[in-house]
Write a protein that holds these residues in place. Structure first.
Motif, PDB file in Angstrom:
ATOM      1  N   ASP A 197      23.898   0.641  35.893  1.00  0.00           N
ATOM      2  CA  ASP A 197      25.237   1.176  36.124  1.00  0.00           C
ATOM      3  C   ASP A 197      26.177   0.575  35.084  1.00  0.00           C
ATOM      4  N   LEU A 198      27.459   0.797  35.286  1.00  0.00           N
ATOM      5  CA  LEU A 198      28.480   0.338  34.340  1.00  0.00           C
ATOM      6  C   LEU A 198      29.548  -0.457  35.065  1.00  0.00           C
ATOM      7  N   LEU A 199      30.041  -1.491  34.402  1.00  0.00           N
ATOM      8  CA  LEU A 199      31.192  -2.261  34.873  1.00  0.00           C
ATOM      9  C   LEU A 199      32.355  -1.955  33.957  1.00  0.00           C
ATOM     10  N   VAL A 200      33.492  -1.618  34.549  1.00  0.00           N
ATOM     11  CA  VAL A 200      34.696  -1.296  33.774  1.00  0.00           C
ATOM     12  C   VAL A 200      35.885  -2.011  34.400  1.00  0.00           C
ATOM     13  N   GLY A 201      37.032  -1.937  33.728  1.00  0.00           N
ATOM     14  CA  GLY A 201      38.246  -2.517  34.271  1.00  0.00           C
ATOM     15  C   GLY A 201      38.650  -1.825  35.564  1.00  0.00           C
ATOM     16  N   GLN A 202      39.303  -2.572  36.438  1.00  0.00           N
ATOM     17  CA  GLN A 202      39.669  -2.051  37.757  1.00  0.00           C
ATOM     18  C   GLN A 202      40.493  -0.770  37.658  1.00  0.00           C
ATOM     19  N   ASP A 203      41.335  -0.644  36.626  1.00  0.00           N
ATOM     20  CA  ASP A 203      42.223   0.513  36.498  1.00  0.00           C
ATOM     21  C   ASP A 203      41.653   1.621  35.627  1.00  0.00           C
ATOM     22  N   ASN A 204      40.413   1.470  35.173  1.00  0.00           N
ATOM     23  CA  ASN A 204      39.814   2.473  34.296  1.00  0.00           C
ATOM     24  C   ASN A 204      39.312   3.661  35.111  1.00  0.00           C
ATOM     25  N   ASN A 205      39.869   4.833  34.826  1.00  0.00           N
ATOM     26  CA  ASN A 205      39.441   6.054  35.511  1.00  0.00           C
ATOM     27  C   ASN A 205      38.794   7.044  34.552  1.00  0.00           C
ATOM     28  N   LYS A 212      35.428  -3.186  38.315  1.00  0.00           N
ATOM     29  CA  LYS A 212      34.739  -2.382  39.329  1.00  0.00           C
ATOM     30  C   LYS A 212      33.442  -1.834  38.754  1.00  0.00           C
ATOM     31  N   VAL A 213      32.459  -1.711  39.632  1.00  0.00           N
ATOM     32  CA  VAL A 213      31.212  -1.043  39.280  1.00  0.00           C
ATOM     33  C   VAL A 213      31.438   0.457  39.459  1.00  0.00           C
ATOM     34  N   VAL A 214      31.100   1.230  38.436  1.00  0.00           N
ATOM     35  CA  VAL A 214      31.376   2.666  38.459  1.00  0.00           C
ATOM     36  C   VAL A 214      30.734   3.334  39.670  1.00  0.00           C
ATOM     37  N   ASP A 218      34.559  -4.557  44.225  1.00  0.00           N
ATOM     38  CA  ASP A 218      34.735  -3.115  44.389  1.00  0.00           C
ATOM     39  C   ASP A 218      33.398  -2.416  44.162  1.00  0.00           C
ATOM     40  N   TYR A 219      32.417  -2.797  44.970  1.00  0.00           N
ATOM     41  CA  TYR A 219      31.038  -2.321  44.792  1.00  0.00           C
ATOM     42  C   TYR A 219      30.475  -1.815  46.104  1.00  0.00           C
ATOM     43  N   GLU A 220      29.772  -0.689  46.019  1.00  0.00           N
ATOM     44  CA  GLU A 220      29.018  -0.177  47.158  1.00  0.00           C
ATOM     45  C   GLU A 220      27.611   0.123  46.681  1.00  0.00           C
ATOM     46  N   TYR A 221      26.616  -0.387  47.400  1.00  0.00           N
ATOM     47  CA  TYR A 221      25.237  -0.134  46.996  1.00  0.00           C
ATOM     48  C   TYR A 221      24.872   1.330  47.264  1.00  0.00           C
ATOM     49  N   ASN A 222      23.814   1.768  46.618  1.00  0.00           N
ATOM     50  CA  ASN A 222      23.332   3.142  46.754  1.00  0.00           C
ATOM     51  C   ASN A 222      22.700   3.321  48.137  1.00  0.00           C
ATOM     52  N   GLU A 223      23.389   4.026  49.019  1.00  0.00           N
ATOM     53  CA  GLU A 223      22.918   4.173  50.396  1.00  0.00           C
ATOM     54  C   GLU A 223      21.729   5.121  50.512  1.00  0.00           C
ATOM     55  N   ASP A 224      21.469   5.898  49.467  1.00  0.00           N
ATOM     56  CA  ASP A 224      20.278   6.762  49.488  1.00  0.00           C
ATOM     57  C   ASP A 224      19.002   5.936  49.325  1.00  0.00           C
ATOM     58  N   LEU A 225      19.129   4.747  48.727  1.00  0.00           N
ATOM     59  CA  LEU A 225      17.966   3.922  48.431  1.00  0.00           C
ATOM     60  C   LEU A 225      17.952   2.617  49.198  1.00  0.00           C
ATOM     61  N   ASN A 226      19.079   2.249  49.797  1.00  0.00           N
ATOM     62  CA  ASN A 226      19.207   0.966  50.478  1.00  0.00           C
ATOM     63  C   ASN A 226      19.769   1.128  51.880  1.00  0.00           C
ATOM     64  N   PRO A 227      19.423   0.229  52.789  1.00  0.00           N
ATOM     65  CA  PRO A 227      18.380  -0.799  52.620  1.00  0.00           C
ATOM     66  C   PRO A 227      17.007  -0.157  52.504  1.00  0.00           C
ATOM     67  N   PRO A 228      16.115  -0.748  51.718  1.00  0.00           N
ATOM     68  CA  PRO A 228      14.825  -0.121  51.456  1.00  0.00           C
ATOM     69  C   PRO A 228      13.794  -0.413  52.533  1.00  0.00           C
TER      70      PRO A 228
END
Length: 280
Positions: A129-137, A214-216, A264-274
């Protein structure tokens, strides 16, 4: 019935000592023992905030929390754990040579690695994934990196993957560590940092970085983090049972939240918890 002579105190002590010795597990590096008076050697990273991090004599992170839980289920208290630094390049050798019993170190399960070591789990499925600045849209995925500056660590293939498959004009910047990349991101030297999402979240959750990044949240690979064990270990199913119990009783969710808070991160709920893979 015939009764023998009463046992002397000396004989009783010798018999007790022999019994305790016989009941103790082995410590041959195969991870076969289950608690008792033994210790267990667990490999982790020492330099990944939020996952495996050593600060003085304190060890923290999601990998560490999962390792403690699993060790407890195998019969080991925290003071019976011997933490061992396990850099990525050394993990297979450390398991094969008996330097560690288990490894929890963002250790992706791959067919190539299975040729030399065993795996239990996975206990988490990460994704690049990508990490960017909190205000980057403006950056919402790898295809938005055309003409941007992207940081990753020297020797990593993750940034090159983006250039080859998603954004041919991205400018690749290499640093010695991901913390250096995040420093550059904070100063505007790069537009984004790339590696596995939970690694980025751990970096962003540190006290110095909390609230700034934030993680994108648009992962584009799958990395199944497993528990590395010696190839001849018989502990795979016990470890899988412990992981499943940790997920079912809420401790897994609590550990993820605690170690990524402020990112500001949410894990991928389609794959987790595994669901752990079946043991070979």
């Amino acid at each position: 019935m015939t009764y023998g002579k009463p046992m002397t105190l000396a004989a009783l002590a010798a018999t007790t000592a022999l019994t305790l010795t016989a009941c103790g597990g082995n410590d041959d590096g195969g991870g076969e023992s289950s608690g008792g008076g033994d210790s267990v050697r667990i490999g982790i990273k020492y330099d990944q905030p939020g996952l495996g991090f050593k600060d003085g004599e304190e060890y923290t992170g999601f990998d560490v929390d999962v390792a403690k839980y699993v060790a407890k289920e195998l019969g080991y208290e925290e003071d019976q754990i011997e933490w061992v630094e396990s850099p990525s390049a050394n993990r297979e050798n450390m398991l094969s040579n008996g330097q560690v019993d288990m490894i929890f170190a963002t250790y992706s399960i791959t067919d190539q690695r299975k040729e030399s070591v065993g795996f239990a789990g996975p206990y988490f499925v990460a994704g690049q994934d990508l990490l960017v600045g909190q205000d980057n849209n403006d950056i919402n995925g790898p295809e938005d990196l055309e003409g941007k500056n992207l940081c990753s660590v020297t020797g990593s293939t993750s940034a090159q993957k983006i250039k080859d498959e998603y954004a041919g004009t991205v400018n690749l910047v290499e640093q010695g560590g991901y913390a250096d990349c995040v420093t550059m991101l904070g100063s505007g030297g790069v537009d984004a940092v790339t590696t596995d999402d939970i690694i980025l979240a751990g970096l962003a959750a540190t006290d110095a970085n909390s609230g700034n990044f934030k993680v994108v949240g648009n992962p584009f690979t799958e990395e199944k983090y497993g528990v590395g064990i010696p190839k001849d270990s018989d502990q795979c199913q016990a470890i899988n049972d412990a992981i499943t119990k940790m997920i079912d009783d809420g401790a897994w969710e609590e550990a993820v939240t605690k170690n990524t808070e402020g990112a500001d991160y949410e894990y991928n709920e389609d794959l987790n918890p595994p669901t752990p893979d079946a043991c070979a």
